[in-house]
Scaffold this motif. Structure first.
Motif, PDB file in Angstrom:
ATOM      1  N   PHE A  73       0.674  -1.284  -0.061  1.00 34.01           N
ATOM      2  CA  PHE A  73       0.074  -0.061  -0.127  1.00 34.01           C
ATOM      3  C   PHE A  73       0.770   1.180  -0.053  1.00 34.01           C
ATOM      4  CE2 PHE A  73      -2.714  -3.481   1.617  1.00 34.01           C
ATOM      5  CZ  PHE A  73      -3.799  -3.054   0.858  1.00 34.01           C
ATOM      6  N   SER A  77       1.002   3.956  -3.123  1.00 37.98           N
ATOM      7  CA  SER A  77       0.799   5.614  -2.631  1.00 37.98           C
ATOM      8  C   SER A  77       2.097   6.311  -3.250  1.00 37.98           C
ATOM      9  CB  SER A  77       0.651   5.668  -1.078  1.00 37.98           C
ATOM     10  OG  SER A  77       0.720   7.278  -0.911  1.00 37.98           O
ATOM     11  N   LEU A  84      -2.278   8.224   1.346  1.00 35.39           N
ATOM     12  CA  LEU A  84      -2.494   6.889   1.422  1.00 35.39           C
ATOM     13  C   LEU A  84      -3.788   6.890   2.844  1.00 35.39           C
ATOM     14  CD1 LEU A  84      -2.439   3.694   1.803  1.00 35.39           C
ATOM     15  CD2 LEU A  84      -0.153   4.113   3.020  1.00 35.39           C
ATOM     16  N   THR A  86      -5.240   4.942   5.768  1.00 39.16           N
ATOM     17  CA  THR A  86      -4.967   3.946   6.808  1.00 39.16           C
ATOM     18  C   THR A  86      -5.777   3.660   7.799  1.00 39.16           C
ATOM     19  OG1 THR A  86      -3.323   2.619   7.563  1.00 39.16           O
ATOM     20  CG2 THR A  86      -3.160   4.983   7.590  1.00 39.16           C
TER      21      THR A  86
END
Length: 106
Positions: A73, A77, A84, A86
């Motif tokens: 991830f 990004s 990102l 999260t």
């Protein structure tokens, strides 16, 4: 939102999301039927799938002190120069290192 927001995820996203639902089932916080319904609804979400380069993921894991799973991830990004989102705590070391590129929703 589809006209103003793009939601981009790696293919790993679906397995991570499914694992979260499975965890809630094990903890008896969700029934299996509800978790399945949520997962199938999520499959219909307008998500764009992009996977980062594999070598970049390994390098990112080392550079950010992240698991390979989180690094997928993070690398995505970084490669697309996008924030990102999260559920990690804002104090998680790799979230701190990402700075303003990380948006903690927890």
């Amino acid at each position: 939102l589809s006209d103003s927001v793009r939601l981009i995820v790696p293919s790993l996203h679906y397995w991570e999301f499914g694992n979260v639902l499975r965890t809630y089932i094990v903890r008896k916080e969700l029934t299996a039927d509800l978790a399945k319904e949520i997962f199938h609804l999520h499959l219909e979400a307008p998500l764009e799938i992009h996977d980062p380069e594999k070598a970049a993921v390994f390098d990112t894991a080392l550079a950010y002190g992240a698991t390979m799973y989180d690094a997928v991830f993070i690398a995505l990004s970084l490669s697309l120069d996008l924030p990102l989102l999260t559920a990690e705590k804002s104090t998680t070391p790799w979230v701190v290192k990402l700075g303003k590129k990380a948006i903690s929703v927890k």
